[in-house]
Write a protein that holds these residues in place. Structure first.
Motif, PDB file in Angstrom:
ATOM      1  N   GLN A 224       0.834  -1.202   0.000  1.00 34.52           N
ATOM      2  CA  GLN A 224       0.000   0.000   0.000  1.00 34.52           C
ATOM      3  C   GLN A 224       0.871   1.256   0.000  1.00 34.52           C
ATOM      4  O   GLN A 224       0.577   2.227  -0.711  1.00 34.52           O
ATOM      5  N   GLN A 225       1.930   1.246   0.790  1.00 36.93           N
ATOM      6  CA  GLN A 225       2.817   2.413   0.828  1.00 36.93           C
ATOM      7  C   GLN A 225       3.458   2.661  -0.538  1.00 36.93           C
ATOM      8  O   GLN A 225       3.557   3.814  -0.984  1.00 36.93           O
ATOM      9  N   MET A 226       3.891   1.585  -1.197  1.00 37.85           N
ATOM     10  CA  MET A 226       4.505   1.748  -2.522  1.00 37.85           C
ATOM     11  C   MET A 226       3.470   2.185  -3.549  1.00 37.85           C
ATOM     12  O   MET A 226       3.782   2.953  -4.466  1.00 37.85           O
ATOM     13  N   CYS A 227       2.239   1.710  -3.379  1.00 38.65           N
ATOM     14  CA  CYS A 227       1.175   2.139  -4.288  1.00 38.65           C
ATOM     15  C   CYS A 227       0.890   3.630  -4.101  1.00 38.65           C
ATOM     16  O   CYS A 227       0.750   4.369  -5.086  1.00 38.65           O
ATOM     17  N   GLU A 228       0.836   4.078  -2.853  1.00 37.74           N
ATOM     18  CA  GLU A 228       0.619   5.499  -2.584  1.00 37.74           C
ATOM     19  C   GLU A 228       1.766   6.351  -3.120  1.00 37.74           C
ATOM     20  O   GLU A 228       1.576   7.525  -3.471  1.00 37.74           O
ATOM     21  N   ALA A 229       2.955   5.771  -3.208  1.00 36.08           N
ATOM     22  CA  ALA A 229       4.113   6.501  -3.729  1.00 36.08           C
ATOM     23  C   ALA A 229       4.103   6.600  -5.249  1.00 36.08           C
ATOM     24  O   ALA A 229       4.986   7.240  -5.830  1.00 36.08           O
ATOM     25  N   GLY A 230       3.131   5.945  -5.894  1.00 31.97           N
ATOM     26  CA  GLY A 230       3.009   6.051  -7.340  1.00 31.97           C
ATOM     27  C   GLY A 230       3.803   5.044  -8.124  1.00 31.97           C
ATOM     28  O   GLY A 230       4.027   5.235  -9.332  1.00 31.97           O
ATOM     29  N   LEU A 231       4.205   3.926  -7.487  1.00 34.38           N
ATOM     30  CA  LEU A 231       5.025   2.947  -8.191  1.00 34.38           C
ATOM     31  C   LEU A 231       4.221   2.054  -9.116  1.00 34.38           C
ATOM     32  O   LEU A 231       4.795   1.344  -9.943  1.00 34.38           O
ATOM     33  N   GLY A 232       2.904   2.037  -8.988  1.00 32.98           N
ATOM     34  CA  GLY A 232       2.097   1.221  -9.873  1.00 32.98           C
ATOM     35  C   GLY A 232       0.770   0.856  -9.237  1.00 32.98           C
ATOM     36  O   GLY A 232       0.519   1.171  -8.073  1.00 32.98           O
ATOM     37  N   PRO A 233      -0.109   0.190  -9.995  1.00 29.72           N
ATOM     38  CA  PRO A 233      -1.383  -0.256  -9.444  1.00 29.72           C
ATOM     39  C   PRO A 233      -1.207  -1.518  -8.608  1.00 29.72           C
ATOM     40  O   PRO A 233      -0.252  -2.281  -8.796  1.00 29.72           O
ATOM     41  N   LEU A 236      -5.533  -4.300  -3.426  1.00 26.04           N
ATOM     42  CA  LEU A 236      -5.376  -4.089  -2.001  1.00 26.04           C
ATOM     43  C   LEU A 236      -6.683  -4.366  -1.276  1.00 26.04           C
ATOM     44  O   LEU A 236      -7.772  -4.298  -1.868  1.00 26.04           O
ATOM     45  N   ALA A 237      -6.575  -4.677  -0.003  1.00 22.48           N
ATOM     46  CA  ALA A 237      -7.762  -4.970   0.801  1.00 22.48           C
ATOM     47  C   ALA A 237      -8.575  -3.700   1.005  1.00 22.48           C
ATOM     48  O   ALA A 237      -8.056  -2.692   1.496  1.00 22.48           O
ATOM     49  N   ALA A 238      -9.849  -3.756   0.643  1.00 24.84           N
ATOM     50  CA  ALA A 238     -10.706  -2.576   0.765  1.00 24.84           C
ATOM     51  C   ALA A 238     -10.738  -2.055   2.201  1.00 24.84           C
ATOM     52  O   ALA A 238     -10.721  -0.843   2.436  1.00 24.84           O
ATOM     53  N   MET A 239     -10.759  -2.957   3.174  1.00 25.85           N
ATOM     54  CA  MET A 239     -10.849  -2.540   4.569  1.00 25.85           C
ATOM     55  C   MET A 239      -9.598  -1.794   5.023  1.00 25.85           C
ATOM     56  O   MET A 239      -9.649  -1.034   5.985  1.00 25.85           O
TER      57      MET A 239
END
Length: 303
Positions: A224-233, A236-239
């Protein structure tokens, strides 16, 4: 064990004043009570009671022995009372095992309930590796996905949905997809190993993904942290990501597509006679999960 039973019978005879009165309380015949007392005296080699047709009188040895028998019966009654209290009121130590990714949900799920029971202590063991409930003296374990036949009791807490997410800066650079096929060349984030995924759309049908993550981790929080950093799609768990989506740190892609999910389970060493602390913790977890975005309430009992 027979000695303990006979000691309890002897204490009842002394307290009730006669064998017939003790027999009524114990659901025995007077002759059976008398036989138990004779065996107790024979085993000890002393006379405990002087018997006449009108009364029973304790001998000196019997008086001292009765004090110990009465203390034993009182301790047994106290033990039973504590067991009943454990059944009705949470107390003692509650040992919960949970995966690393779920640990962040324990405080909001159980915090208010714990505050209302100051006699209850919580020990949270966080580990992605399965813990043996018996050896670890675990009262309650949180598990995800398909369960192996372990012989432990399982109660479904809900079903967690997967959301496909990406950072706003990634979407600004690559565009928002309208079909899963448009993501075939994306730089995917995911758990280690090949992704084999199925997604469904009410009009567009079913699409199968077979992807090799180019950025992988064995921990969902790091993904999730890497996704938030813009590394790619990433899937992830909705919850876990609903707050990030609401706050704009992540964008949900293809929201009209259903991407599947995982069942969330509460595992206990036994199914019956659950203490209050376990029953109420399961209820609190279920109520908490039911109000999270992307979590479906359980529709039936565990198989």
């Amino acid at each position: 064990m027979d000695d303990f039973k006979r000691m309890a019978i002897f204490a009842q005879v002394v307290e009730r004043g006669s064998m017939s009165a003790a027999a009524r309380v114990l659901g025995m015949s007077p002759s059976a009570v008398s036989q138990q007392l004779r065996q107790l005296e024979r085993a000890g080699g002393v006379t405990l009671l002087h018997r006449t047709t009108r009364q029973l009188t304790l001998t000196d040895a019997g008086s001292r022995f009765y004090a110990q028998c009465a203390a034993m019966c009182a301790a047994a009654a106290q033990a039973r009372a504590e067991l009943e209290a454990e059944r009705e009121q949470p107390g003692g130590e509650l040992r919960i095992a949970a995966p690393v990714g779920f640990a962040r949900h324990i405080a909001p799920a159980l915090g208010q309930w714990l505050a209302g029971h100051p006699a209850l202590r919580l020990l949270l063991l966080v580990d992605d590796a399965p813990i043996d409930l018996v050896q670890g003296r675990i009262d309650l374990a949180i598990r995800f996905g398909d369960l192996r036949d372990s012989g432990w009791a399982a109660r479904r807490l809900g079903r967690m949905a997967w959301w496909l997410c990406a950072a706003p800066q990634w979407v600004a650079q690559h565009g928002a997809p309208t079909h899963p096929a448009q993501l075939a060349g994306a730089r995917w984030l995911g758990m280690s190993g090949r992704l084999d995924w199925e997604c469904r759309h009410p009009d567009a049908g079913v699409h199968h993904w077979q992807l090799q993550p180019q950025v992988a981790s064995n921990n969902h929080w790091s993904l999730q942290q890497m996704c938030e950093a813009g590394l790619g799609p990433a899937l992830l768990a909705a919850m876990d990501v609903s707050d990030a989506v609401q706050q704009g740190r992540l964008l949900r892609l293809l929201p009209q597509w259903t991407l599947g999910g995982l069942d969330i389970w509460a595992m206990t060493p036994q199914r019956d006679a659950q203490p209050a602390k376990v029953r109420q913790a399961i209820a609190a977890l279920q109520a908490y999960l039911a109000q999270l975005p992307g979590v479906q309430a359980p529709s039936g009992p565990a198989p």
